[in-house]
Motif scaffolding. Structure first.
Motif, PDB file in Angstrom:
ATOM      1  N   HIS A 190       2.802  -6.545   2.806  1.00 44.68           N
ATOM      2  CA  HIS A 190       2.570  -5.108   2.918  1.00 44.68           C
ATOM      3  C   HIS A 190       3.161  -4.357   1.739  1.00 44.68           C
ATOM      4  O   HIS A 190       2.509  -3.520   1.132  1.00 44.68           O
ATOM      5  CB  HIS A 190       3.205  -4.562   4.207  1.00 44.68           C
ATOM      6  CG  HIS A 190       2.514  -5.019   5.440  1.00 44.68           C
ATOM      7  ND1 HIS A 190       3.093  -4.980   6.683  1.00 44.68           N
ATOM      8  CD2 HIS A 190       1.283  -5.536   5.618  1.00 44.68           C
ATOM      9  CE1 HIS A 190       2.251  -5.451   7.567  1.00 44.68           C
ATOM     10  NE2 HIS A 190       1.149  -5.799   6.956  1.00 44.68           N
ATOM     11  N   THR A 191       4.410  -4.665   1.411  1.00 43.15           N
ATOM     12  CA  THR A 191       5.076  -3.859   0.398  1.00 43.15           C
ATOM     13  C   THR A 191       4.828  -4.361  -1.021  1.00 43.15           C
ATOM     14  O   THR A 191       4.497  -3.573  -1.893  1.00 43.15           O
ATOM     15  CB  THR A 191       6.591  -3.799   0.635  1.00 43.15           C
ATOM     16  OG1 THR A 191       7.035  -5.105   0.900  1.00 43.15           O
ATOM     17  CG2 THR A 191       6.934  -2.911   1.784  1.00 43.15           C
ATOM     18  N   HIS A 192       4.989  -5.666  -1.233  1.00 47.21           N
ATOM     19  CA  HIS A 192       4.889  -6.155  -2.612  1.00 47.21           C
ATOM     20  C   HIS A 192       3.457  -6.147  -3.118  1.00 47.21           C
ATOM     21  O   HIS A 192       3.213  -5.913  -4.291  1.00 47.21           O
ATOM     22  CB  HIS A 192       5.470  -7.560  -2.727  1.00 47.21           C
ATOM     23  CG  HIS A 192       6.957  -7.591  -2.659  1.00 47.21           C
ATOM     24  ND1 HIS A 192       7.751  -7.179  -3.685  1.00 47.21           N
ATOM     25  CD2 HIS A 192       7.796  -7.958  -1.684  1.00 47.21           C
ATOM     26  CE1 HIS A 192       9.020  -7.308  -3.346  1.00 47.21           C
ATOM     27  NE2 HIS A 192       9.062  -7.775  -2.132  1.00 47.21           N
ATOM     28  N   ASN A 194       0.977  -4.352  -1.609  1.00 48.63           N
ATOM     29  CA  ASN A 194       0.298  -3.126  -1.182  1.00 48.63           C
ATOM     30  C   ASN A 194      -0.914  -3.413  -0.312  1.00 48.63           C
ATOM     31  O   ASN A 194      -1.911  -2.710  -0.388  1.00 48.63           O
ATOM     32  CB  ASN A 194      -0.152  -2.308  -2.394  1.00 48.63           C
ATOM     33  CG  ASN A 194       0.864  -1.262  -2.718  1.00 48.63           C
ATOM     34  OD1 ASN A 194       1.562  -0.785  -1.820  1.00 48.63           O
ATOM     35  ND2 ASN A 194       0.978  -0.896  -3.971  1.00 48.63           N
ATOM     36  N   SER A 196      -1.874  -3.325   3.247  1.00 52.17           N
ATOM     37  CA  SER A 196      -1.265  -2.961   4.517  1.00 52.17           C
ATOM     38  C   SER A 196      -2.229  -3.119   5.669  1.00 52.17           C
ATOM     39  O   SER A 196      -1.988  -2.625   6.737  1.00 52.17           O
ATOM     40  CB  SER A 196      -0.763  -1.531   4.439  1.00 52.17           C
ATOM     41  OG  SER A 196      -1.731  -0.728   3.857  1.00 52.17           O
TER      42      SER A 196
ATOM     43  N   SER B 227      11.241  -5.396   0.059  1.00 47.99           N
ATOM     44  CA  SER B 227      11.255  -4.751  -1.248  1.00 47.99           C
ATOM     45  C   SER B 227      11.948  -3.397  -1.183  1.00 47.99           C
ATOM     46  O   SER B 227      13.099  -3.302  -0.800  1.00 47.99           O
ATOM     47  CB  SER B 227       9.815  -4.628  -1.737  1.00 47.99           C
ATOM     48  OG  SER B 227       9.774  -3.943  -2.946  1.00 47.99           O
ATOM     49  N   ARG B 229      11.380  -0.813   0.789  1.00 47.44           N
ATOM     50  CA  ARG B 229      11.032  -0.088   2.007  1.00 47.44           C
ATOM     51  C   ARG B 229      12.048  -0.329   3.116  1.00 47.44           C
ATOM     52  O   ARG B 229      12.513  -1.447   3.304  1.00 47.44           O
ATOM     53  CB  ARG B 229       9.664  -0.526   2.495  1.00 47.44           C
ATOM     54  CG  ARG B 229       8.644   0.573   2.326  1.00 47.44           C
ATOM     55  CD  ARG B 229       7.298   0.119   2.725  1.00 47.44           C
ATOM     56  NE  ARG B 229       6.353   0.526   1.698  1.00 47.44           N
ATOM     57  CZ  ARG B 229       5.048   0.467   1.830  1.00 47.44           C
ATOM     58  NH1 ARG B 229       4.541  -0.002   2.929  1.00 47.44           N
ATOM     59  NH2 ARG B 229       4.275   0.872   0.855  1.00 47.44           N
ATOM     60  N   ASN B 292       2.263   1.136   8.329  1.00 48.40           N
ATOM     61  CA  ASN B 292       2.028   0.911   6.906  1.00 48.40           C
ATOM     62  C   ASN B 292       0.880   1.754   6.382  1.00 48.40           C
ATOM     63  O   ASN B 292       0.933   2.278   5.273  1.00 48.40           O
ATOM     64  CB  ASN B 292       1.726  -0.565   6.660  1.00 48.40           C
ATOM     65  CG  ASN B 292       2.978  -1.347   6.384  1.00 48.40           C
ATOM     66  OD1 ASN B 292       3.678  -1.067   5.429  1.00 48.40           O
ATOM     67  ND2 ASN B 292       3.296  -2.291   7.245  1.00 48.40           N
ATOM     68  N   LEU B 293      -0.168   1.884   7.200  1.00 45.52           N
ATOM     69  CA  LEU B 293      -1.305   2.709   6.787  1.00 45.52           C
ATOM     70  C   LEU B 293      -0.875   4.156   6.622  1.00 45.52           C
ATOM     71  O   LEU B 293      -1.238   4.839   5.669  1.00 45.52           O
ATOM     72  CB  LEU B 293      -2.424   2.614   7.824  1.00 45.52           C
ATOM     73  CG  LEU B 293      -3.268   1.360   7.719  1.00 45.52           C
ATOM     74  CD1 LEU B 293      -4.306   1.317   8.821  1.00 45.52           C
ATOM     75  CD2 LEU B 293      -3.945   1.304   6.358  1.00 45.52           C
ATOM     76  N   GLU B 296       0.794   4.640   3.389  1.00 45.35           N
ATOM     77  CA  GLU B 296      -0.148   4.754   2.265  1.00 45.35           C
ATOM     78  C   GLU B 296      -0.703   6.173   2.176  1.00 45.35           C
ATOM     79  O   GLU B 296      -0.759   6.774   1.099  1.00 45.35           O
ATOM     80  CB  GLU B 296      -1.329   3.778   2.466  1.00 45.35           C
ATOM     81  CG  GLU B 296      -0.943   2.313   2.474  1.00 45.35           C
ATOM     82  CD  GLU B 296      -0.325   1.869   1.176  1.00 45.35           C
ATOM     83  OE1 GLU B 296      -0.917   2.157   0.141  1.00 45.35           O
ATOM     84  OE2 GLU B 296       0.767   1.264   1.213  1.00 45.35           O
TER      85      GLU B 296
END
Lengths: 358, 311
Positions: A190-192, A194, A196, B227, B229, B292-293, B296
């Motif tokens: 999800h983070t590294h 992107n 999601s 990371s 987050r 997560n969405l 974004e």
């Protein structure tokens, strides 16, 4: 020209090894434990040797360290961090060449030409279909363990996406297919990366690739300088000549290329004729493959299954067309073989695809 | 093995070696070696074993503990006990003349003193553990598992959070109380890393983790997601409460002047923050994906509003 084997000490990966060990060390793993089974000591890696070439190691060494690392460190972020820090600083001269490429397609071509220097363990193939480009990843050094496969794929993906993001400013629309089951550390994806959402990243797909609009590959970078790129490449070639580097790609990759050629020209390729092509006896070829944890039939099956899956899920070809392209005598033979490779019939894979689309 | 303790415990190690050497030389100078026929091997084994075990304990204390008062007390207590046992052990091999019998008379004296000191030390150790627990409690909720901590920030990892969300889902479903998840993303973390190095990046993450923990209630838990987050679980909280907390966190972070390394240069870190309320009807996996969405979307909104301001 000879290809390198898994145990040939030709990889110039001192920096990569050191980065893995330092990252793991910061997370509480001892260097000696990480290097266990490689016959290398931490001191060998940090020592600066003025007269001699930098330390080269074999793919086996790198794979062993990766395996140790996945076992020792919880959290699974090392592969991603490694990838994100890889471009362009860790690539040296090659990084300079990358930074001066005209567009992404140019960078990918360089990746393929200097595979040994940028991704020694993975092989990148690019296929185009219907305005989209498909970057396919396959092991370049034979069979990998589950841990190694995940680690290396994650490393490749984050390095690739990191480079794209760095050069383009933002990530274009990408779709990722992975050939292993969904992992527990999905938050890292999800983070590294992107990614999601389950529509953009799919696990358990029997094929490992990244999809991108072909148009996006040719968007020009305004700050690239052709002269600087040529200079960097020239210096790279000189260095290679000085150090007597003569192994551009791995043996398994050469084999895959040859078999692919044979399939394309519809020549049936037996183990004997293949051994002859490479100038080995049949027994030597067998032994060589065994040292990569492979066997001849397995290699052929893998090549054909990957192509069949690609044609099926991307090109939406009929069974007849795929069977013909892969040099099967009839469709039922193809269906049987497909079931053996993937565990499902071509039709059930199509159905699964439809369900996923809806 | 971890050998770094040799350096920072070197005074204690010197005292240990010196004491052991002194005890052994004293016994040898005072008495004479017994003929081997008189050795009582059962005694040798028992007393030797006890001596050895106390030495092992001393070693463990030195390896596992930092320098400090409690470590010194524990060390001294164990050392005194070890002296008694060593003297007892040496007895088996050495016979003392009339003038040296005083040593057998006093040989058991250090042990009780050692035990008293050990008791005091253990009491202090208990106090120390209570303080550490109080510090840890800020980062955890109900359940402790040191395997699930994140090495960089000291907070718990995403895996711990997933377990907590699972429990919270069950609880929310039964009690019909909503809960809110908050996600915090550090802006331009890649750029910070490139500019100041990854070591400083890790430090920044740790500090931000601490600021977040300071701004939440006792029953909330903040974890590192991955990371750059972070994720915060706010049980029994609606998104209104979360919005207030978010404001608190943003305000405190805006005032944190992070010093990069030993330089005077300060860095003010911007963050992107989003929260979403859940009622317990979704699955564990859906929740994470939805959050997560939302992240974004929030990021894109922030970017576009920023570019508007510039224009």
């Amino acid at each position: 020209m000879k290809g390198y084997d898994r145990h040939d000490e030709v990889l110039n990966t001192q920096q990569l090894l050191l980065s893995i060990i330092d990252l793991a060390n910061q997370r509480g793993a001892h260097p000696d434990k990480l290097l266990k089974g490689t016959k290398i000591f931490y001191n060998d890696l940090t020592k600066v040797n003025v007269n001699k070439k930098p330390l080269s190691c074999s793919a086996n060494t790198l794979l062993t360290v990766i395996e140790n690392c996945s076992k020792l460190i919880k959290g699974n972020e090392i592969s991603f961090l490694l990838g994100r820090r890889y471009f362009p600083s860790q690539l040296g001269l090659l990084g300079q060449a990358f930074m001066n490429c005209r567009h992404l397609a140019d960078m990918l071509r360089l990746c393929q030409c200097f595979q040994l220097d940028c991704f020694p363990l993975m092989n990148l193939t690019i296929k185009n279909f219907n305005g989209k480009s498909y970057l396919l990843f396959q092991s370049a050094v034979g069979k990998l363990s589950h841990n190694q496969q995940i680690f290396i794929t994650e490393f490749m993906l984050s390095a690739l996406l990191g480079a794209i993001k760095y050069r383009c400013g933002e990530l274009p629309e990408l779709y990722i297919y992975l050939d292993y089951p969904q992992v527990e550390h999905i938050e890292q994806y999800h983070t590294h990366l992107n990614m999601s959402n389950h529509k953009t990243i799919k696990f358990e797909q029997q094929i490992c690739m990244v999809t991108i609009d072909s148009q996006k590959l040719y968007l020009p970078f305004n700050d690239s300088a052709k002269s600087l790129k040529l200079l960097a490449l020239q210096q790279l070639r000189q260095d290679a000549q000085l150090n007597n580097q003569q192994y551009p790609i791995s043996f398994t990759q050469q084999l895959i290329r040859y078999i692919n050629q044979c399939i394309a020209t519809k020549v049936d390729v037996s183990q004997e004729s293949c051994a002859q092509h490479f100038g080995y006896s049949s027994a030597t070829l067998k032994r060589k493959l065994a040292s990569h944890a492979l066997n001849y039939q397995g290699v052929i099956d893998n090549i054909r299954s990957q192509q069949a899956i690609f044609q099926l899920i991307i090109c939406h070809d009929s069974n007849e067309k795929i069977a013909d392209a892969l040099y099967f005598t009839d469709v039922s033979n193809f269906r049987k073989a497909f079931k053996r490779w993937t565990g499902m019939t071509p039709n059930s894979m199509r159905e699964r695809l439809l369900i996923a689309l809806n | 093995m971890n050998t770094s303790f040799i350096k920072y415990h070197s005074p204690l190690l010197i005292i240990l070696c010196f004491t052991l050497a002194a005890v052994i030389t004293t016994t040898f100078t005072l008495g004479d070696l017994k003929p081997s026929a008189e050795f009582d091997y059962a005694d040798v084994l028992g007393e030797g074993g006890m001596t050895l075990m106390t030495l092992v304990w001393i070693a463990f204390i030195l390896i596992s503990r930092p320098r400090g008062k409690v470590t010194r007390w524990l060390f001294s207590g164990l050392l005194l006990m070890n002296i008694s046992m060593l003297l007892d052990f040496m007895d088996e091999f050495i016979i003392y003349p009339e003038s040296g019998t005083w040593i057998t008379a006093i040989e058991s004296m250090p042990a009780p003193f050692g035990m008293i000191i050990m008791s005091i030390a253990l009491y202090h150790w208990y106090q120390e553990q209570m303080t550490l627990n109080a510090q840890l409690r800020r980062t955890e909720r109900v359940y402790r598992d040191h395997n699930l901590t994140d090495f960089i920030t000291g907070l718990y990892s995403a895996k711990y959070m997933k377990q907590q969300i699972k429990h919270q889902l069950l609880y929310s479903k039964n009690s019909h109380k909503p809960f809110t998840l908050m996600m915090i993303d550090i802006c331009q973390f890649d750029q910070f890393n490139r500019q100041h190095g990854h070591q400083q990046g890790d430090n920044l993450l740790r500090e931000i983790g601490q600021v977040i923990t300071m701004n939440i209630r006792d029953k909330d838990v903040a974890c590192r997601y991955a990371s750059d987050r972070f994720i915060v679980l706010l049980p029994d909280a609606t998104s209104d409460v979360a919005r207030k907390f978010a404001e608190h966190i943003e305000n405190s972070l805006a005032n944190v002047a992070f010093k990069v390394g030993s330089e005077q240069q300060t860095h003010y870190q911007k963050i992107t923050l989003c929260s979403k309320e859940f009622d317990g009807t979704q699955s564990n996996y859906q929740i994470i994906e939805q959050l997560n969405l939302k992240m974004e979307v929030t990021k894109q909104q922030n970017n576009s509003s920023l570019s508007k301001q510039v224009a």
